[in-house]
Design a protein around this motif. Sequence first.
Motif, short mmCIF file in Angstrom:
data_model
loop_
_atom_site.label_atom_id
_atom_site.label_comp_id
_atom_site.label_asym_id
_atom_site.label_seq_id
_atom_site.Cartn_x
_atom_site.Cartn_y
_atom_site.Cartn_z
N ALA A 187 -24.86 -71.59 53.55
CA ALA A 187 -25.78 -71.60 54.78
C ALA A 187 -27.04 -72.49 54.51
N ALA A 188 -27.65 -72.14 53.37
CA ALA A 188 -28.87 -73.04 53.02
C ALA A 188 -28.42 -74.56 53.05
N HIS A 189 -27.42 -74.77 52.61
CA HIS A 189 -27.02 -76.44 52.54
C HIS A 189 -26.69 -76.86 54.02
N GLU A 190 -26.37 -75.85 54.98
CA GLU A 190 -26.05 -76.41 56.17
C GLU A 190 -27.23 -76.55 56.83
N HIS A 191 -28.43 -76.21 56.32
CA HIS A 191 -29.46 -76.28 57.08
C HIS A 191 -30.56 -77.20 56.44
N GLY A 192 -30.05 -77.70 55.38
CA GLY A 192 -30.70 -78.97 54.81
C GLY A 192 -31.71 -78.54 53.71
N LEU A 193 -31.76 -77.27 53.25
CA LEU A 193 -32.55 -76.90 52.27
C LEU A 193 -32.34 -77.12 50.87
N LYS A 194 -33.35 -77.39 50.06
CA LYS A 194 -33.33 -77.62 48.74
C LYS A 194 -33.26 -76.37 47.94
N ILE A 195 -32.08 -76.23 46.83
CA ILE A 195 -32.30 -75.12 45.87
C ILE A 195 -32.63 -75.61 44.70
N PRO A 196 -33.59 -74.84 44.08
CA PRO A 196 -34.46 -73.69 44.48
C PRO A 196 -35.68 -74.04 45.19
N ASP A 197 -36.03 -75.48 45.25
CA ASP A 197 -37.35 -75.87 45.84
C ASP A 197 -37.77 -75.11 47.21
N ASP A 198 -36.80 -75.01 48.30
CA ASP A 198 -36.93 -74.50 49.61
C ASP A 198 -36.81 -73.05 49.21
N LEU A 199 -35.59 -72.77 48.69
CA LEU A 199 -35.11 -71.27 48.62
C LEU A 199 -34.49 -71.18 47.23
N ALA A 200 -35.10 -69.97 46.65
CA ALA A 200 -34.79 -69.73 45.32
C ALA A 200 -33.49 -68.46 45.52
N VAL A 201 -32.52 -68.59 44.62
CA VAL A 201 -31.37 -67.48 45.04
C VAL A 201 -31.02 -66.86 43.81
N VAL A 202 -30.80 -65.63 43.62
CA VAL A 202 -30.15 -64.74 42.68
C VAL A 202 -29.11 -63.91 43.11
N GLY A 203 -28.25 -63.78 42.25
CA GLY A 203 -26.94 -63.21 42.81
C GLY A 203 -26.71 -62.01 41.65
N PHE A 204 -25.55 -61.22 41.76
CA PHE A 204 -25.17 -60.15 40.80
C PHE A 204 -23.79 -60.08 40.54
N ASP A 205 -23.46 -59.95 39.09
CA ASP A 205 -22.01 -59.81 38.71
C ASP A 205 -21.71 -60.98 37.74
N ASP A 206 -22.09 -61.96 37.78
CA ASP A 206 -22.03 -63.23 36.95
C ASP A 206 -20.58 -63.53 37.03
N VAL A 207 -19.83 -63.57 38.18
CA VAL A 207 -18.50 -63.98 37.96
C VAL A 207 -18.36 -65.47 37.80
N GLU A 208 -17.10 -65.90 37.44
CA GLU A 208 -16.87 -67.35 37.15
C GLU A 208 -17.21 -68.32 38.11
N GLU A 209 -17.29 -68.14 39.31
CA GLU A 209 -17.95 -68.90 40.30
C GLU A 209 -19.44 -69.38 40.15
N ALA A 210 -20.13 -68.31 39.67
CA ALA A 210 -21.57 -68.44 39.68
C ALA A 210 -21.98 -69.75 38.64
N ARG A 211 -20.99 -69.73 37.42
CA ARG A 211 -21.37 -70.96 36.40
C ARG A 211 -20.89 -72.30 36.94
N PHE A 212 -20.11 -72.25 38.20
CA PHE A 212 -19.45 -73.33 38.60
C PHE A 212 -19.89 -74.00 39.97
#
Length: 348
Positions: free
Chosen positions: A259-284
């Motif tokens: 959603a952030a990408h769709e709104h043209g936001l830069k990660i993490p400059d405009d929006l920093a994001v933290v998740g939870f679980d560290d699944v394989e997808e998080a690393r890639f």
Amino acid sequence: MVGTRLKDVAERAGVSIKTASNVVRGQGRVGDHTRERVLRAVAELGYQPNTSARHLRTGRSGIIAFAVPDLTAPYFAELAAQVITAAKKRGRTVLIEDTRGDPAEELRIACGLSDPLIDGVLLSPLGLDQAALAARERHIPLVLLGEQSYELPVDHVLIDNAAAARRATEHLLSLGRRRIAAVGRPAGPVYATTDQRMYGYLTALHDAGVPHDPRLVPDTPAFSRPAGAAAVRTLLALDAPPDALFCFNDQLAAGALRAAHEHGLKIPDDLAVVGFDDVEEARFSVPSLTTIAPDKKGIAELALDALLRGIDADGQGPSPVLHFADFELMVRESTRPASAATSGRTGA
């Protein structure tokens, strides 16, 4: 190899038959090096224990059940893989069950009714009724996993979710972010996991002297990518949108990044994001995701050891124990450029 006997395994590994038997049955004290030699011999010779004979001889099959609320969720799939690995090291076979969070199904499995041969159950409950479980007639060895709280005489393996959520939020605060949204709280009934992660988030804000804005906690009906994306679209429509997100799992975070990408936001400059679980997808993911990493291997090891103690004691073991596994904050590109990324470890 057809007709391979335990004696053949012992000879190949250079150990006694009793030692080989202990490794295959997951009993006794055997050093890691010796265990590895025996397991290697088992694999090379294709030895398969006769579970029917074992069951007749000992009353135990060597089969345990592991039940989760959603096997399609990456966290539970990865945890199941760790449980299978830990069980193999102990000479056990794992039967995987997907309860879909159905209380009746969770109770059926907790009572050992899913398969008459299972010796014990590892259960990650979601809607299990405590009173119904306490009144169950069949008391099969049982170990609970996850953050749902039950006053029951069984071992329980978990991480400190509140501490982990606080650590994630403190990381965002340390970056100078003050409009930190929490993504993962539903409008309806709140499960223990959500409640504890919300508590850790609020505690970190309070300790930093940052006022809590309820508008930064949008209703999130599911721990899914679409729900994460929808929550972020709601947040970005605010007059004062967030400058950071703490998502209660990595699937929510994946949707948030989209959603952030769709709104043209830069990660993490405009929006920093933290998740939870560290699944394989998080690393890639692009960018790679900063996330809380529960020690899945440690959870599996603690749970298996607790369950096998219960099986060996025929339910007459010591008082039940709360076992806390560790966690780490894995700092990646979604909160810091890759060149500066580090990981910080904290105890649960």
